[in-house]
Scaffold this active site. Structure first.
Site, PDB file in Angstrom:
ATOM      1  N   CYS A  72       0.837  -1.199   0.000  1.00 28.12           N
ATOM      2  CA  CYS A  72       0.000   0.000   0.000  1.00 28.12           C
ATOM      3  C   CYS A  72       0.880   1.261   0.000  1.00 28.12           C
ATOM      4  CB  CYS A  72      -0.970  -0.033   1.175  1.00 28.12           C
ATOM      5  SG  CYS A  72      -2.380   1.090   0.980  1.00 28.12           S
ATOM      6  N   TYR A  73       0.956   1.995   1.112  1.00 29.04           N
ATOM      7  CA  TYR A  73       1.819   3.163   1.156  1.00 29.04           C
ATOM      8  C   TYR A  73       3.271   2.770   0.881  1.00 29.04           C
ATOM      9  CZ  TYR A  73       4.255   7.263   3.041  1.00 29.04           C
ATOM     10  OH  TYR A  73       5.080   8.356   3.204  1.00 29.04           O
ATOM     11  N   HIS A 158      -3.635  -5.688   1.032  1.00 30.88           N
ATOM     12  CA  HIS A 158      -3.069  -6.096   2.327  1.00 30.88           C
ATOM     13  C   HIS A 158      -3.116  -7.621   2.473  1.00 30.88           C
ATOM     14  CE1 HIS A 158      -2.588  -2.107   4.217  1.00 30.88           C
ATOM     15  NE2 HIS A 158      -3.599  -1.769   3.435  1.00 30.88           N
ATOM     16  N   GLU A 160      -1.775  -9.304   4.840  1.00 30.94           N
ATOM     17  CA  GLU A 160      -1.701  -9.673   6.254  1.00 30.94           C
ATOM     18  C   GLU A 160      -3.067  -9.866   6.901  1.00 30.94           C
ATOM     19  OE1 GLU A 160      -1.202  -5.092   6.237  1.00 30.94           O
ATOM     20  OE2 GLU A 160      -0.958  -6.801   4.887  1.00 30.94           O
ATOM     21  N   GLY A 214      -3.529 -12.426  35.932  1.00 31.70           N
ATOM     22  CA  GLY A 214      -3.942 -12.695  34.569  1.00 31.70           C
ATOM     23  C   GLY A 214      -2.832 -13.403  33.812  1.00 31.70           C
ATOM     24  N   ASP A 216      -1.004 -12.516  31.181  1.00 30.89           N
ATOM     25  CA  ASP A 216       0.167 -11.737  30.783  1.00 30.89           C
ATOM     26  C   ASP A 216       1.133 -11.509  31.942  1.00 30.89           C
ATOM     27  OD1 ASP A 216      -1.182 -11.577  28.371  1.00 30.89           O
ATOM     28  OD2 ASP A 216      -2.056  -9.632  28.841  1.00 30.89           O
ATOM     29  N   LYS A 354      -1.411 -12.135  22.243  1.00 31.39           N
ATOM     30  CA  LYS A 354      -1.971 -12.903  23.345  1.00 31.39           C
ATOM     31  C   LYS A 354      -1.781 -14.408  23.172  1.00 31.39           C
ATOM     32  CE  LYS A 354      -4.293 -11.713  26.430  1.00 31.39           C
ATOM     33  NZ  LYS A 354      -4.020 -11.424  27.853  1.00 31.39           N
TER      34      LYS A 354
END
Length: 498
Positions: A72-73, A158, A160, A214, A216, A354
């Site tokens: 793209c860009y 894109h 991705e 949690g 993380d 995550k």
């Protein structure tokens, strides 16, 4: 070990590019336009971005024969760099767009026509000399060009995002076919390298761990404990905004051999949040107050580092990864940190999504009870009580959230959902209880499916389960008179309401 470098020009999808490369077993990292090459790069990806090259053009580095893929860009930068021309198109292309592909190493093994995801208003009007067009969109716009001899490739769409039908195959062709990489990077590699990095950075200094229980913060704590042992001092701060399941975290972590210090600071947090309704201000107050508590604990223990379980989606939404990205909201452990503090921040999971964090936890032997827990924001119930926070409102929400989660668990639905929670709204609704008029709070239930938190779709909980949750909540919590269900995806919303 070689790496694929993603140069970030401000696209909200930039980190997904690094993620897609990692999924192929190759290490990838996101860097800024001013990045200095180290010689370890086997390939370069230029991200998309919100700018137009005729208004804001970044200087591209000398690639020195390293394969380049512009998206793209990034494609427009390559076009202008090598003598082509980019201009505003007569019409843009947004969303699903059919593209016709021509022979190219980048498109090896994919159909000659397929659907891609476009998001652009500018077009490459003139190709650079000695480059050839390798794809064209259904509207006649150049969708890809390349110079195979120079190993320079550019695409308008894109790859991705999941909406591009053969995006993974295109990235795979670039990584393996063009960059000649090998799938040698794993989460085991990450664990080993991060432990070594922590040792080299921290040396014999002490670290305060901001642990919430949690996924993380638990993974970050265990990983760092493997690196520094007893120089890590885990501190569990009860800010009064925890779920019921979080209260016993220190005892649970003790079973993993991690001794946790419990600090009850709820009075301090509620006092500082009194009268505050703005969500950004709430997050910053909570972040600043956490630091205040941790600095006090650090001073008492002699610690010089603060360990946090910051992960990539936190960084992205706070726009801390790039000054070019739009800020979505501050996270207490990223955008909510004060500008000046006495502790150096250690964030070993900052580059992971995550699901990658969960994989690290599995490899380090964390029980499934930890790994499968739904994400919980650092500000806790403070950003799930919409508007001003009071002890009464938090208590109402805590009970309602606990009922909702337990209904999902009993029904076998909890494990099917990425994240589920309740939100207390600053709205009262007329109802009938016991043949009398009631005027009580409205509670919103939310459940979403996601992989990494970057995008999410609302989870279709069976109606009978929602009915059970609503009935039990309104029966057991007299202050709640109405329950609604949030059916909004991310985007356009965020997962949390604040």
């Amino acid at each position: 070990m070689d790496e694929i470098v993603v140069i970030d020009y401000g696209s909200q999808y930039t980190q997904l590019l690094a993620r897609r490369v990692r999924e192929l077993g190759v290490f990838s990292k996101v860097v800024g336009p001013d990045y200095t090459f180290t010689g370890k790069e086997s390939g370069i990806i230029l991200s998309g971005g919100p700018e137009s090259v005729y208004e804001k053009r970044y200087d591209l580095p000398q690639f020195g024969g390293i394969p380049v893929l512009g998206i793209c860009y990034g494609m427009h930068l390559l076009a202008e760099r090598f003598g082509g021309h980019v201009a505003k198109g007569a019409h843009g292309e947004y969303g699903l767009t059919k593209v016709k592909f021509f022979p190219s190493p980048l498109f090896e093994g994919i159909p000659s026509e397929s659907v891609t995801w476009m998001s652009h208003g500018d077009v490459v009007e003139v190709l650079p000399p000695n480059f050839k067009m390798t794809a064209i969109s259904e509207t006649g716009i150049t969708a890809a060009f390349e110079s195979e001899n120079d190993k320079i490739y550019a695409i308008q769409f894109h790859p991705e995002v999941v909406h591009t039908s053969y995006g993974r195959e295109i990235i795979k062709n670039f990584v393996f076919g063009i960059c000649k990489e090998r799938p040698e990077w794993t989460m085991n590699n990450f664990i080993d390298s991060e432990i070594s990095r922590i040792k080299s950075v921290v040396k014999d200094q002490k670290i305060i761990s901001a642990i919430s229980g949690g996924v993380d913060s638990t993974v970050a704590t265990l990983l760092t404990y493997r690196a520094v042992g007893d120089n890590l001092i885990p501190v569990f701060v009860d800010h009064g905004l925890l779920r019921k399941m979080d209260i016993n975290v220190p005892q649970t972590l003790a079973t993993l051999g991690i001794k946790v210090k419990y600090v009850n600071a709820s009075e301090l947090f509620f006092e500082k949040l009194k009268g505050v309704s703005d969500p950004e201000e709430k997050r910053k107050i909570i972040g600043n107050t956490f630091i205040e508590v941790f600095e006090r604990e650090a001073k008492a223990s002699g610690a010089t580092f603060l360990l946090q379980g910051t992960i990539y989606p936190d960084v992205i939404e706070s726009a801390a990864s790039s000054q070019r990205s739009a800020k979505i909201k501050s996270h207490h452990n990223v955008g909510g940190l004060p500008e000046k503090m006495n502790l150096k921040v250690l964030e070993p999971l900052r580059t992971l999504f995550k699901d990658e964090v969960r994989e690290v936890g599995r490899l380090m032997g964390l029980p499934d009870a930890f790994i499968s827990r739904h994400p919980f924001p650092g500000p806790g119930l403070g950003v799930r009580v919409i508007g001003e926070i009071t002890r009464e409102k938090v208590g109402i929400l805590r009970d309602a959230d606990d009922i909702f989660v337990n209904v999902l668990m009993r029904a076998g639905e909890y494990s099917k959902i990425w994240q589920a929670f309740a939100v207390l709204l600053p709205v009262r609704s007329v109802g009938v209880k016991g043949d009398a008029r009631s005027y009580e709070y409205v509670l919103a239930l939310r459940a979403v499916d996601s992989v990494d938190g970057m995008t999410a779709s609302w989870h279709q909980i069976p109606f009978e389960i929602l009915r059970m949750a609503s009935s039990e909540i309104t029966s057991k919590i007299p202050q709640i008179g109405r329950v609604v269900y949030d059916i909004t995806d991310k985007p356009p919303s965020t997962i949390e309401w604040e």
